[in-house]
Enzyme design. Structure first.
Site, PDB file in Angstrom:
ATOM      1  N   GLY A 188      20.615 -73.101 -20.803  1.00 35.65           N
ATOM      2  CA  GLY A 188      21.580 -72.252 -21.501  1.00 35.65           C
ATOM      3  C   GLY A 188      22.962 -72.878 -21.502  1.00 35.65           C
ATOM      4  N   GLY A 190      25.632 -71.468 -22.708  1.00 32.58           N
ATOM      5  CA  GLY A 190      26.557 -70.363 -23.002  1.00 32.58           C
ATOM      6  C   GLY A 190      27.755 -70.461 -22.076  1.00 32.58           C
ATOM      7  N   ILE A 192      28.581 -68.998 -19.180  1.00 39.50           N
ATOM      8  CA  ILE A 192      28.344 -69.168 -17.741  1.00 39.50           C
ATOM      9  C   ILE A 192      27.768 -70.556 -17.460  1.00 39.50           C
ATOM     10  CG2 ILE A 192      26.964 -68.299 -15.796  1.00 39.50           C
ATOM     11  CD1 ILE A 192      27.422 -65.458 -16.914  1.00 39.50           C
ATOM     12  N   HIS A 451      61.422 -73.587 -24.757  1.00 37.41           N
ATOM     13  CA  HIS A 451      61.085 -75.010 -24.867  1.00 37.41           C
ATOM     14  C   HIS A 451      61.357 -75.697 -23.534  1.00 37.41           C
ATOM     15  CE1 HIS A 451      60.633 -78.997 -26.550  1.00 37.41           C
ATOM     16  NE2 HIS A 451      61.752 -79.347 -25.922  1.00 37.41           N
TER      17      HIS A 451
HETATM   18  P1  FAD Z   1      29.038 -55.201 -12.471  1.00 39.84           P
HETATM   19  O1  FAD Z   1      30.193 -56.025 -12.161  1.00 39.84           O
HETATM   20  O2  FAD Z   1      27.700 -55.841 -12.615  1.00 39.84           O
HETATM   21  O3  FAD Z   1      28.991 -54.067 -11.376  1.00 39.84           O
HETATM   22  C1  FAD Z   1      27.992 -53.105 -11.322  1.00 39.84           C
HETATM   23  C2  FAD Z   1      27.926 -52.577  -9.928  1.00 39.84           C
HETATM   24  O4  FAD Z   1      27.015 -51.485  -9.904  1.00 39.84           O
HETATM   25  C3  FAD Z   1      27.382 -53.598  -8.909  1.00 39.84           C
HETATM   26  O5  FAD Z   1      28.264 -53.680  -7.839  1.00 39.84           O
HETATM   27  C4  FAD Z   1      26.038 -53.026  -8.493  1.00 39.84           C
HETATM   28  O6  FAD Z   1      25.733 -53.266  -7.126  1.00 39.84           O
HETATM   29  C5  FAD Z   1      26.272 -51.549  -8.721  1.00 39.84           C
HETATM   30  N1  FAD Z   1      25.034 -50.800  -8.919  1.00 39.84           N
HETATM   31  C6  FAD Z   1      24.030 -51.048  -9.789  1.00 39.84           C
HETATM   32  N2  FAD Z   1      23.086 -50.103  -9.689  1.00 39.84           N
HETATM   33  C7  FAD Z   1      23.511 -49.249  -8.731  1.00 39.84           C
HETATM   34  C8  FAD Z   1      22.971 -48.086  -8.173  1.00 39.84           C
HETATM   35  N3  FAD Z   1      21.810 -47.578  -8.566  1.00 39.84           N
HETATM   36  N4  FAD Z   1      23.660 -47.467  -7.194  1.00 39.84           N
HETATM   37  C9  FAD Z   1      24.844 -47.957  -6.755  1.00 39.84           C
HETATM   38  N5  FAD Z   1      25.407 -49.057  -7.251  1.00 39.84           N
HETATM   39  C10 FAD Z   1      24.750 -49.682  -8.239  1.00 39.84           C
HETATM   40  N6  FAD Z   1      33.695 -61.661 -17.292  1.00 39.84           N
HETATM   41  C11 FAD Z   1      34.976 -61.851 -17.651  1.00 39.84           C
HETATM   42  O7  FAD Z   1      35.556 -60.975 -18.295  1.00 39.84           O
HETATM   43  N7  FAD Z   1      35.638 -62.998 -17.308  1.00 39.84           N
HETATM   44  C12 FAD Z   1      35.041 -63.988 -16.622  1.00 39.84           C
HETATM   45  O8  FAD Z   1      35.669 -65.005 -16.320  1.00 39.84           O
HETATM   46  C13 FAD Z   1      33.698 -63.821 -16.229  1.00 39.84           C
HETATM   47  N8  FAD Z   1      33.068 -64.782 -15.513  1.00 39.84           N
HETATM   48  C14 FAD Z   1      31.802 -64.567 -15.082  1.00 39.84           C
HETATM   49  C15 FAD Z   1      31.184 -65.561 -14.337  1.00 39.84           C
HETATM   50  C16 FAD Z   1      29.912 -65.388 -13.866  1.00 39.84           C
HETATM   51  C17 FAD Z   1      29.257 -66.469 -13.041  1.00 39.84           C
HETATM   52  C18 FAD Z   1      29.231 -64.161 -14.140  1.00 39.84           C
HETATM   53  C19 FAD Z   1      27.852 -63.925 -13.617  1.00 39.84           C
HETATM   54  C20 FAD Z   1      29.824 -63.176 -14.903  1.00 39.84           C
HETATM   55  C21 FAD Z   1      31.117 -63.372 -15.381  1.00 39.84           C
HETATM   56  N9  FAD Z   1      31.768 -62.405 -16.164  1.00 39.84           N
HETATM   57  C22 FAD Z   1      33.050 -62.617 -16.573  1.00 39.84           C
HETATM   58  C23 FAD Z   1      31.115 -61.139 -16.542  1.00 39.84           C
HETATM   59  C24 FAD Z   1      31.591 -60.003 -15.634  1.00 39.84           C
HETATM   60  O9  FAD Z   1      31.299 -60.336 -14.310  1.00 39.84           O
HETATM   61  C25 FAD Z   1      30.916 -58.710 -16.035  1.00 39.84           C
HETATM   62  O10 FAD Z   1      31.134 -58.452 -17.405  1.00 39.84           O
HETATM   63  C26 FAD Z   1      31.467 -57.554 -15.226  1.00 39.84           C
HETATM   64  O11 FAD Z   1      31.257 -57.753 -13.858  1.00 39.84           O
HETATM   65  C27 FAD Z   1      30.812 -56.240 -15.655  1.00 39.84           C
HETATM   66  O12 FAD Z   1      31.361 -55.201 -14.931  1.00 39.84           O
HETATM   67  P2  FAD Z   1      30.532 -53.879 -14.610  1.00 39.84           P
HETATM   68  O13 FAD Z   1      31.387 -53.074 -13.694  1.00 39.84           O
HETATM   69  O14 FAD Z   1      30.035 -53.277 -15.857  1.00 39.84           O
HETATM   70  O15 FAD Z   1      29.233 -54.375 -13.830  1.00 39.84           O
HETATM   71  P1  AMP Z   2      24.929 -66.556 -22.697  1.00 38.11           P
HETATM   72  O1  AMP Z   2      24.167 -65.402 -23.309  1.00 38.11           O
HETATM   73  O2  AMP Z   2      26.265 -66.845 -23.327  1.00 38.11           O
HETATM   74  O3  AMP Z   2      25.006 -66.464 -21.207  1.00 38.11           O
HETATM   75  O4  AMP Z   2      24.058 -67.856 -23.013  1.00 38.11           O
HETATM   76  C1  AMP Z   2      22.721 -68.010 -22.636  1.00 38.11           C
HETATM   77  C2  AMP Z   2      22.117 -69.100 -23.496  1.00 38.11           C
HETATM   78  O5  AMP Z   2      20.824 -69.458 -23.005  1.00 38.11           O
HETATM   79  C3  AMP Z   2      21.901 -68.668 -24.949  1.00 38.11           C
HETATM   80  O6  AMP Z   2      22.661 -69.505 -25.773  1.00 38.11           O
HETATM   81  C4  AMP Z   2      20.400 -68.854 -25.178  1.00 38.11           C
HETATM   82  O7  AMP Z   2      20.120 -69.375 -26.454  1.00 38.11           O
HETATM   83  C5  AMP Z   2      20.001 -69.862 -24.101  1.00 38.11           C
HETATM   84  N1  AMP Z   2      18.582 -69.813 -23.726  1.00 38.11           N
HETATM   85  C6  AMP Z   2      17.822 -68.726 -23.476  1.00 38.11           C
HETATM   86  N2  AMP Z   2      16.551 -69.078 -23.127  1.00 38.11           N
HETATM   87  C7  AMP Z   2      16.489 -70.447 -23.169  1.00 38.11           C
HETATM   88  C8  AMP Z   2      15.463 -71.429 -22.897  1.00 38.11           C
HETATM   89  N3  AMP Z   2      14.231 -71.094 -22.509  1.00 38.11           N
HETATM   90  N4  AMP Z   2      15.785 -72.742 -23.041  1.00 38.11           N
HETATM   91  C9  AMP Z   2      17.029 -73.111 -23.412  1.00 38.11           C
HETATM   92  N5  AMP Z   2      18.028 -72.228 -23.667  1.00 38.11           N
HETATM   93  C10 AMP Z   2      17.782 -70.914 -23.549  1.00 38.11           C
END
Ligand code: FAD
Ligand code: AMP
Length: 478
Positions: A188, A190, A192, A451
């Site tokens: 992927g 994308g 991440i 600037h």
């Molecule tokens: P989450 O952050 O997933 O939180 C949900 C919470 O609910 C969790 O703590 C979980 O434990 C809890 N939960 C789930 N089910 C239950 C349950 N039944 N009972 C109690 N608790 C529960 N976004 C950005 O905007 N900028 C970035 O730079 C960015 N970088 C990222 C990098 C990585 C590696 C990843 C994986 C994601 C990144 N994201 C980024 C995406 C971002 O992390 C998510 O969009 C965001 O965390 C979503 O927030 P949320 O509160 O909806 O869910």
């Molecule tokens: P994102 O949704 O931005 O995190 O990106 C995930 C990326 O993974 C998407 O661009 C998908 O097209 C790619 N992807 C999903 N499954 C596969 C796979 N089996 N092989 C290669 N790329 C994949």
């Protein structure tokens, strides 16, 4: 602890914890159920974003960018650092410390706002009752006038490439390696995948990204995506499009990845494999059927523009509902819902959503791409300015990239801004603000920019839309 609340939030990621804090600020008696157990085996707030997402990835991107610069760019600035050494465990420990401080900070904010943190798993039952299964297995039920579902998302797993120890990992695992792998394959290309690929590439790993789609970053303005592809390739990120991963097998220290491209099926042997194929809503087990809350086939909770579900008094926000999976999108939905519950008028403008890829250079955009404007038949005009012509970018020794803005030809309104370059994430702010204020390109052109700053590139891009940029030769003079 009372067992009847004005608001119970399920999930304390950036959507849920912000909703809880805003609800408490508005005088609502609030509890938040959160089940997260962190690396130190302790319950933690902050969700994906603080524990294994936005913050830890940025901490590692920061460390590795500095390392990369010290290794490759400092000499150009007249700084000779001699031999460099990376202490990966220390880098990871620094990242963990930042995470602990921030998640601890949310805990303090919960206390300061009088929010009850119900530690354990929450499940929405009928009549806005929430069942809480604590970490020791004990079960209790709390009632609420309003429930906010904010259970977030989890990484999508591929059956053909099952996670295995620290060899085949998802995004969380790739934030915790204690040594630099020789070779890394990322499934992927994308956001991440690119961010994590960059972290390990900067430390010296050979990184190959296999992407099933035939377009690189299809959601990004194509001109900007092209610059990004070229720049990432120069950095040694080997991005292969039209390449679908079919399976993986761990043998000893190595991982064999099977993939298919236009020439047929191939194998690649690497030290580590990162599965970064997207995220899915984490709503399984969070909503009992008797709650009547409607969920679609992908697990997303159905909501309207106010984040109301089909059940009155039950709301859903963040990654668990439609829209981009972004922390700030979830947080703003959290504020909106808390205010609606408190009886205020609140709404969100989803059309003005900032997006960032924290690679180097960063890619940041808001509004429509050129392709979208063409498709919608909008009469637009583009203005652009390259960082190579920016005095500040030159002084920083960081000139890759450009600012591009799109304006409505009739109204001069800003329709989109697309930046690839140094600090693009920070530069984007002024475009977001301009669009939120319904600003015109002329407004930006008339604004005095300090600037020398990188923000002058935005000013010049605005001027260039009208053929009057100062520091580049304009296509048409005024
Ligand atoms: P989450 O952050 O997933 O939180 C949900 C919470 O609910 C969790 O703590 C979980 O434990 C809890 N939960 C789930 N089910 C239950 C349950 N039944 N009972 C109690 N608790 C529960 N976004 C950005 O905007 N900028 C970035 O730079 C960015 N970088 C990222 C990098 C990585 C590696 C990843 C994986 C994601 C990144 N994201 C980024 C995406 C971002 O992390 C998510 O969009 C965001 O965390 C979503 O927030 P949320 O509160 O909806 O869910
Ligand atoms: P994102 O949704 O931005 O995190 O990106 C995930 C990326 O993974 C998407 O661009 C998908 O097209 C790619 N992807 C999903 N499954 C596969 C796979 N089996 N092989 C290669 N790329 C994949």
């Amino acid at each position: 602890m009372a067992d009847k609340y004005d608001v119970v939030v399920i999930g304390a990621g950036p959507a849920g914890y912000v909703a809880a804090i805003r609800a408490a600020q508005l005088g609502l008696k609030t509890a938040c159920v959160e089940k997260w157990i962190n690396k130190q085996n302790k319950p933690a707030l902050g969700g994906t974003c603080l524990n294994v997402g936005c913050i830890p990835s940025k901490a590692l991107l920061e460390s590795t960018e500095l390392y990369h610069n010290a290794q490759h760019n400092f000499a150009d600035l007249g700084i000779n650092v001699g031999s460099l050494d990376v202490d990966v465990p220390k880098m990871i420990a620094r990242k963990d410390k930042i995470v602990s401080e921030l998640t601890g900070g949310i805990e303090m904010l919960f206390k300061a706002n009088g929010i009850d943190w119900l530690k354990g798993s929450g499940k929405l039952l009928a009549n806005k009752q929430v069942e809480v299964t604590a970490h020791d297995g004990s079960v209790s039920t709390v009632g609420a006038d309003n429930v906010i579902m904010a259970s977030g998302s989890v990484p999508i797993e591929l059956k053909a490439t099952p996670l295995e120890g620290d060899k085949v990992v998802d995004s969380s695992g790739a934030l915790d390696w204690q040594a630099i792998p020789g070779t890394v394959c990322v499934i992927g290309a994308g956001i991440i995948g690119l961010e994590l690929g960059s972290v390990w590439r900067r430390l010296g790993s050979e990184v190959v990204l296999l992407e099933a789609l035939d377009t690189f970053l299809p959601m990004v303005d194509h001109q900007i995506a092209k610059v990004a592809a070229r720049t990432f390739a120069k950095q040694g990120l080997d991005i292969r499009l039209n390449t679908r991963v079919m399976g993986s097998k761990v043998t000893g220290d190595k991982v064999t990845v099977t993939y298919q491209d236009k020439d047929g099926e191939h194998e690649m042997v690497v030290d580590k494999l990162i599965v970064a194929v997207g995220r899915r809503a984490a709503t399984e087990g969070v909503i009992a059927a008797e709650s009547q809350v409607s969920v679609d086939e992908r697990g997303l909770i159905h909501v309207n523009e106010k984040c109301e579900t089909n059940v009155p008094g039950v709301y859903a926000i963040g990654d668990a509902v439609r829209g981009p999976m972004l922390a700030h999108k979830g947080s703003e939905e959290g504020v909106m819902v808390a205010e609606i519950i408190a009886g205020h008028h609140a709404q969100l403008n989803y059309d003005i959503m900032p997006n960032v890829i924290y690679t180097h250079p960063e890619v940041a955009w808001v509004g429509k791409t050129e392709e979208e404007l063409k498709e919608e038949g909008i009469d637009y005009q583009a203005g652009a300015f390259p960082f190579a012509a920016s005095g500040r970018a030159k002084a920083r020794g960081d000139t890759d990239g450009q600012v591009k803005i799109l304006r409505d030809k009739k109204t001069d309104r800003m329709l989109g801004a697309h930046i690839i370059g140094p600090s693009a994430s920070e530069l984007l702010g002024q475009s977001v603000l301009a669009m939120e204020f319904d600003g015109t390109i002329e407004d930006i052109a008339m604004t005095i920019h300090a600037h020398p700053t990188l923000s002058e590139a935005m000013h010049e891009a605005a001027l260039s839309a009208d053929g009057r940029a100062i520091h580049i030769a304009n296509k048409k003079a005024r």
